[in-house]
Design a protein around this motif. Structure first.
Motif, mmCIF file in Angstrom:
data_model
loop_
_atom_site.group_PDB
_atom_site.id
_atom_site.type_symbol
_atom_site.label_atom_id
_atom_site.label_comp_id
_atom_site.label_asym_id
_atom_site.label_seq_id
_atom_site.Cartn_x
_atom_site.Cartn_y
_atom_site.Cartn_z
ATOM 1 N N ARG A 85 7.817 -3.318 1.797
ATOM 2 C CA ARG A 85 7.896 -2.785 3.165
ATOM 3 C C ARG A 85 6.504 -2.559 3.760
ATOM 4 N N MET A 86 5.559 -2.178 2.916
ATOM 5 C CA MET A 86 4.191 -1.954 3.395
ATOM 6 C C MET A 86 3.621 -3.201 4.061
ATOM 7 N N LYS A 87 3.938 -4.367 3.510
ATOM 8 C CA LYS A 87 3.323 -5.615 3.951
ATOM 9 C C LYS A 87 3.734 -6.020 5.364
ATOM 10 N N ALA A 88 4.736 -5.333 5.910
ATOM 11 C CA ALA A 88 5.157 -5.618 7.287
ATOM 12 C C ALA A 88 4.147 -5.086 8.303
ATOM 13 N N HIS A 89 3.199 -4.278 7.847
ATOM 14 C CA HIS A 89 2.219 -3.674 8.752
ATOM 15 C C HIS A 89 0.863 -4.347 8.577
ATOM 16 N N SER A 90 0.203 -4.633 9.690
ATOM 17 C CA SER A 90 -1.039 -5.410 9.661
ATOM 18 C C SER A 90 -2.102 -4.776 8.770
ATOM 19 N N ALA A 91 -2.130 -3.456 8.703
ATOM 20 C CA ALA A 91 -3.139 -2.778 7.878
ATOM 21 C C ALA A 91 -2.906 -3.002 6.388
ATOM 22 N N LEU A 92 -1.697 -3.496 6.029
ATOM 23 C CA LEU A 92 -1.342 -3.637 4.605
ATOM 24 C C LEU A 92 -0.746 -4.997 4.263
ATOM 25 N N GLU A 93 -0.931 -5.982 5.131
ATOM 26 C CA GLU A 93 -0.217 -7.253 4.928
ATOM 27 C C GLU A 93 -0.637 -7.967 3.648
ATOM 28 N N ASN A 94 -1.871 -7.782 3.184
ATOM 29 C CA ASN A 94 -2.300 -8.414 1.926
ATOM 30 C C ASN A 94 -2.655 -7.357 0.881
ATOM 31 N N PHE A 95 -1.906 -6.259 0.894
ATOM 32 C CA PHE A 95 -2.149 -5.172 -0.059
ATOM 33 C C PHE A 95 -1.356 -5.417 -1.335
ATOM 34 N N PHE A 96 -2.084 -5.520 -2.478
ATOM 35 C CA PHE A 96 -1.450 -5.753 -3.773
ATOM 36 C C PHE A 96 -1.835 -4.606 -4.708
ATOM 37 N N GLY A 119 -10.165 -0.544 -4.802
ATOM 38 C CA GLY A 119 -10.654 -1.232 -3.616
ATOM 39 C C GLY A 119 -10.632 -0.409 -2.346
ATOM 40 N N GLU A 120 -10.687 -1.113 -1.232
ATOM 41 C CA GLU A 120 -10.905 -0.508 0.088
ATOM 42 C C GLU A 120 -9.811 0.477 0.499
ATOM 43 N N ARG A 121 -8.563 0.111 0.307
ATOM 44 C CA ARG A 121 -7.477 0.914 0.877
ATOM 45 C C ARG A 121 -6.821 1.839 -0.151
ATOM 46 N N LEU A 122 -6.717 3.106 0.224
ATOM 47 C CA LEU A 122 -5.957 4.086 -0.555
ATOM 48 C C LEU A 122 -4.680 4.368 0.222
ATOM 49 N N VAL A 123 -3.556 4.172 -0.416
ATOM 50 C CA VAL A 123 -2.262 4.317 0.265
ATOM 51 C C VAL A 123 -1.469 5.436 -0.398
ATOM 52 N N SER A 124 -1.033 6.413 0.391
ATOM 53 C CA SER A 124 -0.283 7.548 -0.169
ATOM 54 C C SER A 124 0.984 7.815 0.627
ATOM 55 N N LEU A 125 2.066 8.045 -0.111
ATOM 56 C CA LEU A 125 3.357 8.409 0.468
ATOM 57 C C LEU A 125 3.584 9.891 0.191
ATOM 58 N N ILE A 179 5.278 15.982 -3.486
ATOM 59 C CA ILE A 179 4.901 14.871 -4.364
ATOM 60 C C ILE A 179 4.139 13.846 -3.547
ATOM 61 N N CYS A 180 2.989 13.459 -4.064
ATOM 62 C CA CYS A 180 2.176 12.419 -3.444
ATOM 63 C C CYS A 180 2.247 11.178 -4.324
ATOM 64 N N VAL A 181 2.637 10.053 -3.744
ATOM 65 C CA VAL A 181 2.676 8.785 -4.473
ATOM 66 C C VAL A 181 1.528 7.927 -3.944
ATOM 67 N N THR A 182 0.502 7.725 -4.761
ATOM 68 C CA THR A 182 -0.676 6.987 -4.316
ATOM 69 C C THR A 182 -0.726 5.616 -4.975
ATOM 70 N N PHE A 183 -0.948 4.605 -4.153
ATOM 71 C CA PHE A 183 -1.087 3.222 -4.616
ATOM 72 C C PHE A 183 -2.537 2.792 -4.404
ATOM 73 N N ARG A 184 -3.099 2.102 -5.394
ATOM 74 C CA ARG A 184 -4.486 1.642 -5.289
ATOM 75 C C ARG A 184 -4.564 0.144 -5.575
ATOM 76 N N GLU A 185 -5.456 -0.529 -4.830
ATOM 77 C CA GLU A 185 -5.711 -1.947 -5.061
ATOM 78 C C GLU A 185 -7.035 -2.109 -5.809
ATOM 79 N N LEU A 186 -7.310 -3.328 -6.281
ATOM 80 C CA LEU A 186 -8.521 -3.590 -7.040
ATOM 81 C C LEU A 186 -9.726 -3.786 -6.130
ATOM 82 N N SER A 187 -10.901 -3.444 -6.654
ATOM 83 C CA SER A 187 -12.152 -3.655 -5.922
ATOM 84 C C SER A 187 -12.546 -5.131 -5.985
ATOM 85 N N ALA A 188 -13.581 -5.488 -5.227
ATOM 86 C CA ALA A 188 -14.036 -6.882 -5.152
ATOM 87 C C ALA A 188 -14.439 -7.438 -6.514
ATOM 88 N N GLU A 189 -14.922 -6.564 -7.406
ATOM 89 C CA GLU A 189 -15.359 -7.009 -8.739
ATOM 90 C C GLU A 189 -14.216 -7.621 -9.539
#
Length: 300
Positions: A138-149, A177-183, A264-274
């Motif tokens: 569902r996150m990927k439907a939003h431009s800020a998260l379209e390529n968030f893995f 990586g760049e984006r920290l996503v929390s529900l 409850i905070c559910v945080t998702f993190r992506e990988l950095s450029a490295e």
């Protein structure tokens, strides 16, 4: 501080170093609540306005009538519905919660990491939980998260009776990586943003109309960044993304006074450029991502 023993049932809290919760702060925790100057909690003097992308001076502060652009925040209200929220929490509570610092409990779905030594282990990581698959899609439907893995998920359980909180901090930059996503689940709270920079911040007068336009015809006001705390109001079931300046320039915190009920905070993190395409550890990153997105995980 040292974890204290709770009636022979093992440690009552998971605090280490300078971290504290109400369970390890001595025999009179009520003093902590009555005397906040003993444990400073900055009062927000600006509030983030999602519609305008501005931090707007609070009426009760010396900055009433002033505002400044606050980039790097994407906020979605009612990202999930009440039934989905209830089901997610029920599934989380079927697994064990581990004691964490600052009066919180946690469940980690991700590789075991030593951030100081910059080392990680894939062993034991079998993916994100199944109940997150639909959320991530569902996150990927939003431009800020379209390529968030996401490669890691952390569930954090906050309770007022434990004094749950987290001091101002940056999340790691080496692995994440760049984006920290929390529900944000179960209750509303406030994400408090602060900046230690020695630089000056430009404030502008604003027009309190429907668009909260900045008035560029008036001269700006310069103040130190250190004098500013921005409150980002997080409604129940909202999703927030921090990126850019809000990720790398401003620290984020959750203060005790903003935990009124279980949260409850559910945080998702992506990988950095490295760890992504072309990075020094691209191969390891690919392996982690493949495991994460099987959505077969249990807390590690």
């Amino acid at each position: 501080g040292e974890a204290v023993q709770g009636g022979g049932a093992g440690p009552a809290c998971g605090c280490k170093g300078i971290r504290r919760c109400l369970l390890c702060q001595g025999p009179a925790p009520c003093l902590i609540l009555l005397c906040p100057f003993l444990f400073p909690q900055k009062q927000g003097n600006f509030t983030y306005c999602p519609a305008a992308g501005l931090a707007v001076g609070n009426e009760c502060s010396e900055f009433a009538g002033w505002a400044f652009p606050f980039p790097g925040v994407f906020l979605l209200e009612e990202f999930i519905n009440p039934d989905e929220e209830s089901q997610m929490v029920q599934l989380m509570d079927q697994d064990d919660w581990k004691l964490s610092q600052s009066g919180r409990r946690k469940q980690d779905y991700g590789p075991k990491v030593n951030f100081k030594k910059k080392k990680l282990k894939v062993d034991g990581f079998i993916g994100l939980p199944s109940f997150s698959q639909e959320i991530v899609q569902r996150m990927k439907a939003h431009s800020a998260l379209e390529n968030f893995f996401p490669v890691e998920q952390c569930n954090l359980d906050y309770l007022p009776e434990r004094g749950s909180a987290i001091d101002p901090h940056f999340d790691d930059w080496w692995l994440w990586g760049e984006r920290l996503v929390s529900l944000n689940l179960l209750s509303k709270t406030v994400l408090s943003m602060s900046c230690d920079s020695e630089d000056s911040l430009q404030l502008f007068t604003h027009k309190p109309n429907n668009s909260w336009d900045i008035d560029h015809s008036s001269p700006p006001r310069l103040i130190p960044y250190k004098e500013v705390t921005v409150d980002i109001l997080l409604p129940r079931r909202s999703l927030i993304v921090l990126y850019g300046d809000a990720r790398y320039k401003w620290k984020h915190a959750i203060y005790r006074k903003h935990i009124e009920h279980r949260r409850i905070c559910v945080t998702f993190r992506e990988l950095s450029a490295e760890f992504t395409l072309g990075g020094k550890q691209e191969k390891l990153g690919k392996e982690l991502l493949e495991i994460a997105l099987t959505f077969q995980g249990k807390p590690v």
